[in-house]
Design an enzyme around this catalytic site. Structure first.
Site, PDB file in Angstrom:
ATOM      1  N   ARG A  36      -6.388   6.882 -10.904  1.00  0.00           N
ATOM      2  CA  ARG A  36      -5.331   6.033 -10.338  1.00  0.00           C
ATOM      3  C   ARG A  36      -4.078   6.005 -11.213  1.00  0.00           C
ATOM      4  O   ARG A  36      -2.967   5.867 -10.697  1.00  0.00           O
ATOM      5  CB  ARG A  36      -5.857   4.610 -10.126  1.00  0.00           C
ATOM      6  CG  ARG A  36      -6.805   4.528  -8.949  1.00  0.00           C
ATOM      7  CD  ARG A  36      -7.324   3.139  -8.714  1.00  0.00           C
ATOM      8  NE  ARG A  36      -7.996   3.068  -7.411  1.00  0.00           N
ATOM      9  CZ  ARG A  36      -8.495   1.964  -6.901  1.00  0.00           C
ATOM     10  NH1 ARG A  36      -8.425   0.841  -7.565  1.00  0.00           N
ATOM     11  NH2 ARG A  36      -9.079   1.973  -5.726  1.00  0.00           N
ATOM     12  N   LYS A 197     -22.528  -1.252   7.108  1.00  0.00           N
ATOM     13  CA  LYS A 197     -22.485  -2.262   8.167  1.00  0.00           C
ATOM     14  C   LYS A 197     -21.519  -1.933   9.294  1.00  0.00           C
ATOM     15  O   LYS A 197     -20.387  -1.529   9.060  1.00  0.00           O
ATOM     16  CB  LYS A 197     -22.059  -3.599   7.557  1.00  0.00           C
ATOM     17  CG  LYS A 197     -23.009  -4.122   6.468  1.00  0.00           C
ATOM     18  CD  LYS A 197     -23.829  -5.279   7.003  1.00  0.00           C
ATOM     19  CE  LYS A 197     -24.942  -5.718   6.086  1.00  0.00           C
ATOM     20  NZ  LYS A 197     -24.487  -6.183   4.795  1.00  0.00           N
ATOM     21  N   GLY A 350     -12.475   4.334  -1.364  1.00  0.00           N
ATOM     22  CA  GLY A 350     -13.762   3.648  -1.502  1.00  0.00           C
ATOM     23  C   GLY A 350     -14.913   4.580  -1.852  1.00  0.00           C
ATOM     24  O   GLY A 350     -14.777   5.487  -2.674  1.00  0.00           O
ATOM     25  N   GLY A 373     -10.025  -0.328   0.935  1.00  0.00           N
ATOM     26  CA  GLY A 373      -9.744  -1.410   1.888  1.00  0.00           C
ATOM     27  C   GLY A 373      -8.438  -1.190   2.629  1.00  0.00           C
ATOM     28  O   GLY A 373      -8.341  -1.430   3.835  1.00  0.00           O
TER      29      GLY A 373
END
Length: 393
Positions: A36, A197, A350, A373
């Site tokens: 990053r 999920k 992610g 996100g």
């Protein structure tokens, strides 16, 4: 791009408050992965070379508005200094006397890194007085932290409303790459959605069904769809309350002519552990006391074939429990297929970014998003507050 970018600013001799994403992994006071930091270098170098006084701001971890010594940014300043070959000045506070003194002694091209902005309780609350304190330091605001663009915080939106505000190079690239993929994709366009999920991916699946030619499903969320098709899934992950929604999605795919693809076979285990007994079974033959933890070989081949014929592929979420060796194969093979395809490949941050890194395929991808996100919300079709707050051209 319809937002202002670096080339729209006249910054020589001006102070620029630049929000970056230096939320990097650290161990024993050392940065263990500087991906990053490197991603922000084009913007930082440009600002410095153009003769701006550069004020960098980032968060690290979740200190919840308190000073946590392990989450100070000193190791980040050291690593950044090494990467750009000049000393980065670092303050122990976020604003106030120490920062003002440091700024008064800086000359054009100098770089200052203020302390972890989340040490201030007002950061995550988008407190107006903290945003004002940030704005008072500078003449311009640049946001290069796509990974934090889905958060309306003092350093991502509050300050942007008080200064002329533009996107940095990394932010610009993320918006352009993801924006083009969703607005004007090359076809066949394939999305691969995995992860644990359904509830985390409802909006992204819903939005993508209007846009893609193929939608591939993997990971724990697949088993709610498998159950919705009338198969037994043993002890595999299930969201009972999402079965009807899964049926609706399958119906929508049919109406839209989207090829909605599910596992044909899976690797099941008699326990959630590295040392469990495992076997490969067809999707409709999962034993009642076993759980599916990865896609099987037949499924991998089917997914690879679709990927190899696609012109554009977006991937968000692993195919199985890739952190455990016996269940890493599906995710690894999908990563390999993406590395080998001639189509344009976008990894949605992610876990997918972690996976391509882990398996050594990251450099083979066309674009690895720096925000999990944020890229997910972008793919849901949401307008991210950190982007919205920037000035229009």
């Amino acid at each position: 791009m319809d937002k202002k970018t670096l080339s729209d600013l006249d910054i020589k001799g001006k102070k620029v408050f630049c929000r970056v994403d230096f939320n990097v992994p650290m161990e024993n006071g050392t940065v263990t992965d500087d991906t990053r930091i490197k991603a922000a270098l084009p913007t930082i170098n440009y600002l410095s070379e153009q003769g701006a006084i550069v004020i960098l701001a980032s968060h690290l971890g979740r200190p919840k508005g308190e000073v946590v010594d392990e989450l100070r940014l000193d190791p980040v300043a050291d690593r950044l200094s090494d990467l750009i070959g000049k000393t980065v000045i670092k303050t122990d506070t976020v604003y106030g006397e120490e920062v003002n003194k440091a700024l008064s002694e800086m000359t054009n091209g100098d770089i200052l890194l203020i302390e972890n902005v989340r040490f201030e309780p007002g950061e995550t609350k988008n407190d107006a007085s903290l945003a004002e304190a940030f704005a008072n330091m500078a003449d311009f605001y640049v946001n290069d932290a796509f990974g934090a663009a889905h958060r309306a915080h003092a350093s991502t939106t509050g300050v942007a409303e008080k200064l002329p505000a533009a996107a940095g190079y990394l932010m610009q690239k993320e918006i352009e790459v993801l924006g083009k993929a969703l607005k004007d994709p090359e076809r066949p366009f394939t999305a691969i959605i995995g992860g644990a999920k359904v509830k985390d991916k409802i909006n992204v699946i819903d939005n993508l069904l209007d846009k893609v030619d193929n939608l591939i499903i993997g990971g724990g969320l697949a088993y709610t769809f498998v159950k919705a098709q009338g198969h037994e899934i043993g002890k595999s992950l299930l969201e009972e309350d999402k079965i009807d929604l899964a049926k609706e999605f399958m119906e929508k795919a049919k109406e839209k002519g989207v090829n909605f693809v599910f596992p044909k076979d899976v690797i099941v285990a008699d326990d959630f552990s590295e040392t469990a007994d495992t076997k490969i079974v067809p999707i409709d033959q999962i034993p009642s006391d076993w759980e599916a933890l990865d896609i099987g070989p037949e499924t991998r081949t089917a997914y690879e074939n679709i990927i190899s014929e696609s012109k554009l592929v977006i991937w968000n979420g692993p195919m199985g429990v890739f952190e455990m060796n016996p269940f890493a194969g599906g995710t690894k093979e999908v990563a390999r297929a993406l590395a080998e395809t001639e189509g344009y490949t976008i990894i949605g941050g992610g876990d997918s970014a972690a996976a391509v890194e882990k398996f050594g395929f990251a450099t083979e991808m066309d674009h690895v998003s720096t925000g999990g996100g944020a890229s997910l919300e972008f793919m849901e079709g949401k307008i991210l507050p950190g982007i919205k707050a920037l000035d229009d051209k």
